[in-house]
Enzyme design. Structure first.
Site, short mmCIF file in Angstrom:
data_model
loop_
_atom_site.label_atom_id
_atom_site.label_comp_id
_atom_site.label_asym_id
_atom_site.label_seq_id
_atom_site.Cartn_x
_atom_site.Cartn_y
_atom_site.Cartn_z
N GLY A 19 62.11 32.40 -14.82
CA GLY A 19 63.17 31.98 -15.73
C GLY A 19 63.36 30.48 -15.61
O GLY A 19 62.87 29.86 -14.65
N CYS A 46 58.15 33.82 -9.41
CA CYS A 46 58.64 32.47 -9.68
C CYS A 46 60.15 32.39 -9.45
O CYS A 46 60.60 32.50 -8.32
CB CYS A 46 58.23 32.03 -11.09
SG CYS A 46 58.50 30.28 -11.39
N HIS A 133 52.40 32.81 -11.16
CA HIS A 133 52.57 33.80 -12.23
C HIS A 133 51.38 34.76 -12.28
O HIS A 133 50.37 34.45 -12.90
CB HIS A 133 52.75 33.09 -13.57
CG HIS A 133 54.09 32.44 -13.69
ND1 HIS A 133 55.17 33.09 -14.22
CD2 HIS A 133 54.52 31.23 -13.29
CE1 HIS A 133 56.23 32.29 -14.16
NE2 HIS A 133 55.86 31.16 -13.59
N SER A 187 49.12 37.55 -44.38
CA SER A 187 48.73 36.14 -44.31
C SER A 187 47.22 35.99 -44.22
O SER A 187 46.70 34.90 -44.38
CB SER A 187 49.36 35.49 -43.07
OG SER A 187 48.71 35.97 -41.91
N GLY A 188 46.52 37.09 -43.96
CA GLY A 188 45.08 36.99 -43.75
C GLY A 188 44.74 36.88 -42.28
O GLY A 188 43.59 37.04 -41.88
N GLY A 189 45.73 36.61 -41.46
CA GLY A 189 45.51 36.53 -40.02
C GLY A 189 45.49 37.93 -39.41
O GLY A 189 45.82 38.91 -40.07
N VAL A 190 45.13 37.97 -38.14
CA VAL A 190 44.97 39.27 -37.49
C VAL A 190 46.29 40.02 -37.35
O VAL A 190 46.35 41.24 -37.57
CB VAL A 190 44.22 39.14 -36.13
CG1 VAL A 190 44.86 38.13 -35.23
CG2 VAL A 190 44.11 40.46 -35.42
N ASP A 191 47.38 39.32 -37.06
CA ASP A 191 48.64 40.02 -36.81
C ASP A 191 49.13 40.77 -38.04
O ASP A 191 49.44 41.96 -38.00
CB ASP A 191 49.73 39.04 -36.36
CG ASP A 191 49.33 38.26 -35.13
OD1 ASP A 191 48.36 38.68 -34.47
OD2 ASP A 191 49.97 37.24 -34.84
N SER A 192 49.19 40.05 -39.17
CA SER A 192 49.71 40.72 -40.36
C SER A 192 48.72 41.78 -40.84
O SER A 192 49.12 42.81 -41.38
CB SER A 192 50.04 39.71 -41.46
OG SER A 192 48.90 39.01 -41.86
N ALA A 193 47.42 41.54 -40.62
CA ALA A 193 46.42 42.53 -41.05
C ALA A 193 46.57 43.83 -40.25
O ALA A 193 46.55 44.93 -40.81
CB ALA A 193 45.01 41.97 -40.89
#
Ligand code: XMP
Length: 474
Positions: A19, A46, A133, A187-193
């Site tokens: 944090g 941490c 981490h 958007s054509g990106g992987v996330d929205s696809a």
């Protein structure tokens, strides 16, 4: 929560995360001291390690020598947490305060150059702490540290798979959406696809995909989206050409947060207008990932950037959001995408931020400056692909700065913008390292950008990891 409330949940273990606060800050989060007496295994990471140290009578101090990024860790005592770990290995650090003395009864199990207590434990009480981490990809074999804690100290079993993620997501989407219509921001990106594919799997043709061309997309992205989604997947796709509108709200805006807000709000207004044309659309799918959620600031995490998908949304938005990826990291999204049968080139496309090229244009965003950046960016991507490095890099792109510098071209003095090449390796975008690109490749990109993109007379290469930098420049 009190220790009694935590015990009542019968947790297998407790992880005290990192944090941004110092344990000595007035409003630093603390834990109920009784928790240490419950026998529940505890791993402090941490800040979490510093907190348990401070609360159990050890010493945390501001030594003036913090550690950031890759740091060698030397083991100093045997521990189940580091079983089979080499005696010296690289870990990822990000701390200003340091633990300088472990509490009574604790063993120091590792140290690093500027952290005399880089790991500590009281094995009898099953209380462990690590200053580094283990959860980030750049920590060598960090995952194993977590596995040892979860499986050996806590007795957990691994039962989470990509198939189970898909099944759960599909059920949740059906339960949320019922038989109402859904819009998806493609958007054509992987996330929205992947989000669209999941929603399509769940509710089929209740889904309409909308692609908003903001004028801030990469070269030929619009055509690529049309091709993949309309022709290949036969998705009901609405293509909205809204570049003028985005440039007009960005007129004169230079503050990064103001840009994000302006774009997020305009984006959602455009959707609302489209929704008005589609009978009864009530839900909006967004490809929000877990890092977007964290970095937009949970109650305790410091706000680093308001991500377009989260913080940029106006309060009076009239859609209910469907966010099937909001608990996943990028590598998990890709695995889900492959499992769903999406094309490999789409699943492995490098991530692109929601606000598009705007957050890579430092200073004012105008159509002319967007065009300069688009030209430079397509050269970077083309050359990275030609060198066979595209899939080894998390992201590789160009950034356009607001300053200008003097140069000379064809015996003429020039006074033009620099392009910065940014190329990073990462597994989850939470941390990243700058990519050691070959000099010859840098030279090819540099001379092509200057020769082919009017308005640029200098190219620089960004050699900053995350932290302390972020991947994007804004
Ligand atoms: P930073 O710059 O915060 O980026 O290190 C981490 C990852 O997130 C992407 N990114 C965004 N993605 N909306 C998004 O959908 C956003 O507003 C946004 N800002 C950054 C970035 O490209 C990187 O992969």
């Amino acid at each position: 929560m009190t220790a009694a409330e935590i015990s009542a949940m019968q947790p297998k273990g407790v992880i005290l995360s990192g944090g941004p606060k110092s344990v000595y800050a007035d409003v630093a989060p603390r834990i109920d001291q009784e928790l240490f007496a419950t026998g529940i295994p505890i791993l402090g990471i941490c800040y979490g390690a510093q907190l348990l140290t401070a609360q159990l009578g050890g010493t945390v101090a501001r030594t003036g020598r913090g550690e950031y990024g890759r740091t060698p860790l030397t083991l100093t005592a045997a521990t189940p947490l580091f079983a089979d770990r080499p005696s010296v290995s690289d870990v990822w650090m990000s701390h200003a305060d340091s633990i300088v003395a472990a509490p009574d009864g604790f063993t120091v199990t590792a140290q690093s150059p500027d952290a005399p207590v880089a790991a500590l434990e009281d094995r009898d009480r099953k209380i462990f702490g690590v200053q580094f981490h283990p959860e980030v990809a750049h920590t060598v074999r960090g995952q194993e540290v977590l596995e040892h804690f979860l499986y050996d100290a806590c007795g957990c079993l691994p039962s989470w798979t990509h198939t189970s993620i898909i099944e759960t997501a599909v059920e949740e989407i059906r339960a949320q959406v019922g038989d109402e219509r859904v819009l998806c921001a493609l958007s054509g990106g992987v996330d929205s696809a992947v989000a669209a594919a999941l929603v399509h799997k769940a509710v089929g043709d209740q889904l309409t995909c909308v692609f908003v061309d903001t004028g801030l997309m990469r070269a030929s992205e619009g055509e690529q989206v049309e091709q993949a989604f309309r022709r290949q997947f036969h998705v009901d796709l609405v293509h909205v050409k809204a570049a003028d509108r985005f440039f007009s709200v960005l007129d004169g805006v230079t503050d990064p947060e103001a840009k994000r807000k302006a774009i997020g709000e305009t984006f959602i207004r455009v959707f609302e207008e489209e929704a008005g044309r589609i009978e009864g659309a009530r839900f909006l799918v967004q490809g929000t990932l877990y890092p977007d959620v964290i970095e937009s600031g949970t109650k305790e995490a410091a706000r680093i950037k308001s991500h377009h998908n989260v913080g940029g949304l106006p309060d009076d938005m009239r859609f209910d959001l469907v966010e099937p990826l909001h608990l996943l990291f990028k590598d998990e999204v890709r695995a889900v995408g492959e499992e769903l049968g999406l094309p490999v080139e789409l699943v492995w496309r490098q991530p692109f931020p929601g606000p598009g090229l705007a957050v890579r244009i430092v200073g004012e965003v105008t159509p002319e400056r967007a065009e300069i950046l688009r030209g430079a960016d397509s050269i970077v991507v083309e050359e990275i692909k030609r060198a066979g490095l595209y899939h080894d890099l998390w992201q590789s792109f160009a950034v356009l700065l607001a300053v200008r510098s003097v140069g000379v071209m064809g015996d003429e003095r020039t006074y033009a913008y620099p392009i910065v090449i940014r190329a990073v390796t990462s597994d989850d975008a939470m941390t990243a390292d700058w990519a050691r690109l070959p000099y010859d490749l840098l030279e090819t990109m540099s001379s092509r950008i200057i020769n082919e993109v009017p308005g640029v007379n200098r190219v620089a290469f960004d050699v900053t990891s995350k932290p302390p930098g972020t991947i994007e420049w804004e």
